[in-house]
Design an enzyme around this catalytic site. Structure first.
Site, PDB file in Angstrom:
ATOM      1  N   ASP A  96      -1.281   9.767   5.064  1.00  0.00           N
ATOM      2  CA  ASP A  96      -0.572   8.533   4.724  1.00  0.00           C
ATOM      3  C   ASP A  96      -0.232   7.810   6.015  1.00  0.00           C
ATOM      4  OD1 ASP A  96       0.630   6.503   3.412  1.00  0.00           O
ATOM      5  OD2 ASP A  96       2.264   7.673   2.559  1.00  0.00           O
ATOM      6  N   ALA A  97      -1.140   6.963   6.427  1.00  0.00           N
ATOM      7  CA  ALA A  97      -1.070   6.381   7.767  1.00  0.00           C
ATOM      8  C   ALA A  97      -1.026   4.857   7.728  1.00  0.00           C
ATOM      9  CB  ALA A  97      -2.274   6.833   8.579  1.00  0.00           C
ATOM     10  N   LYS A  98      -1.435   4.296   6.608  1.00  0.00           N
ATOM     11  CA  LYS A  98      -1.405   2.846   6.404  1.00  0.00           C
ATOM     12  C   LYS A  98      -2.005   2.092   7.593  1.00  0.00           C
ATOM     13  CE  LYS A  98       2.138   3.071   2.867  1.00  0.00           C
ATOM     14  NZ  LYS A  98       2.492   4.509   2.843  1.00  0.00           N
ATOM     15  N   ARG A  99      -3.190   2.562   8.019  1.00  0.00           N
ATOM     16  CA  ARG A  99      -3.876   1.928   9.127  1.00  0.00           C
ATOM     17  C   ARG A  99      -4.646   0.697   8.654  1.00  0.00           C
ATOM     18  NH1 ARG A  99      -0.771   5.351  11.168  1.00  0.00           N
ATOM     19  NH2 ARG A  99      -1.430   6.762  12.827  1.00  0.00           N
TER      20      ARG A  99
ATOM     21  N   ASP B 101       5.565   0.488   6.782  1.00  0.00           N
ATOM     22  CA  ASP B 101       5.698   1.379   5.629  1.00  0.00           C
ATOM     23  C   ASP B 101       7.108   1.185   5.071  1.00  0.00           C
ATOM     24  OD1 ASP B 101       5.542   3.715   3.890  1.00  0.00           O
ATOM     25  OD2 ASP B 101       3.964   4.449   5.205  1.00  0.00           O
TER      26      ASP B 101
END
Lengths: 274, 274
Positions: A96-99, B101
């Site tokens: 879960d890195a939301k890159r 996030d």
């Protein structure tokens, strides 16, 4: 072991569970007796994983919690991912890195999570559009989980931009041209359960990664009611409510008990809505 | 040393430069004689930094390039940031990480870049809205650089969503409620230079971090013409065109020469448009 769509469906069927355990691991929140150990983060994760691997179908380490500790944190992140995929190769591992960045940069992020590490999936932010997502999709055995409608308050700031078609709908529709449900999932927050009907109009078959049940207050049964497909199509994440369920030496058992409670509810929801 | 708005303006004035050098460092692109050294990435960065610190005002290591190497890469990233801020504390250090996030997670990212490391600024993706950005802004001596209008082809996929007001304009307008130009900058790509007029209507005083000059083809003089403020208000980034200007033992001198060329153009643009 690579995780295809059907492998995931089989796991869900076998375990009667669509639970994803979020590994948002922070030293100050874990049991005191672990604080002083040099590899506290990994030891904690290992105990949680060993206690829940037969109940959950996915783990989702959240990179922020590891990066906050610098090199030692990144090491714990790597150890955690490697441990899961070597000991429990059937588990679906989501970084879960939301890159998301321009093409030549996203390529590097793809290497980080898909080559350097054996993650199955990565969460990706859609703001920069197609070429920021494409490099992840060139890894045909890997998954992109694109942010669509998130669970936080700020979700309303930009995700509903637009007249007839809102931004999150445009993200769903546009991204269908990039890949199908065999390689692309979406983040849809549980805190907006009534929105799952709208979401399903756009992506009837795709898996949705659903945060926001548990600490953030979303309802599991509402999510299943409005979001479940015949293949389930849901991965519901709980982080804090599971991993910090206990604070003593029995923290892993406490986590298991909490995960088990969710799995049992999931088993009946699978009967009811599929 | 913390970098306030006025400190940055002073640097620009003193050096007659608004150049940001992007440290998108990849082993296979650097001179061959460095490939075999164990700390090749840091050694390369150090040489580039030592050769350009009096010409540039900012460095922008791109986290993707470091993460792609795992723990060793993260180590090189840390060493690079620490080297810059200890040896050249007047330099503005931007972690180009495009994080963002939910609140409790952004808090961790803030710790990673602002506490664990002495970065001055972090690039942040706006998709998740206010509470995904707020935790970074609680660090009052640090900067958020929010993606607005990016330089890549995919920018048109979502950033122009909306009728009267486009998504990127909404990001500019909404974020002005979160912080002012003393703490908030925006990413605006050079490849859409004519858009700077529109951008400046929304954020007349804010600094803009401008990628896309150089390898991506944007024009420095166009950017200055449409985007410059009386305090300059621009940080123009070049990565590949500078750091890979040479491929021999004299790579650092070649990088300096390329940076110097840009700085000289910047000096005349500062005269012309300010």
């Amino acid at each position: 072991m690579t995780m295809k769509y059907q492998d995931l469906v089989r796991q869900i069927e076998k375990k009667q569970s669509f639970l994803c355990v979020g590994l948002d691991t922070a030293v100050e929140k874990m049991p005191k007796h672990l604080h002083q150990t040099p590899d506290a983060i990994f030891r904690f994760n290992k105990a949680i994983i060993d206690a829940t691997h037969d109940i959950a179908v996915a783990y989702k380490p959240n990179t922020a919690f590891y990066e906050a500790l610098g090199v030692a944190g990144w090491q714990a992140f790597e150890e955690t991912v490697l441990y899961i995929k070597s000991k429990y190769p059937e588990m679906f591992v989501i970084a879960d890195a939301k890159r998301g960045d321009i093409g030549n940069t996203s390529e590097r992020y793809a290497k980080a999570f898909f080559e350097q590490l054996p993650c199955d999936a990565l969460t990706v932010a859609p703001y920069m559009g197609s070429d920021s997502v494409q490099p992840f999709l060139t890894f045909k055995d890997k998954w992109v989980i694109l942010l669509a409608l998130t669970s936080n308050n700020g979700a309303t700031d930009f995700q509903f931009t637009g007249e007839e078609k809102k931004l999150f709908e445009k993200v769903l529709d546009t991204s269908k041209n990039w890949a199908d449900e065999q390689q692309l999932m979406y983040v849809v927050g549980a805190t907006q359960a009534e929105m799952f009907t709208t979401i399903r109009k756009h992506v009837p078959k795709s898996f949705l990664l659903v945060p926001g049940v548990g600490a953030q207050g979303g309802s599991l049964s509402e999510v299943a009611k409005y979001g479940m497909t015949k293949d389930c199509g849901l991965l519901v994440n709980a982080s804090r409510s599971i991993i910090y369920a206990g604070s003593g030496h029995d923290f892993a058992e406490a986590a298991r008990a909490e995960a088990k409670k969710m799995q049992q509810e999931m088993a009946s929801l699978l009967k009811e809505y599929r």
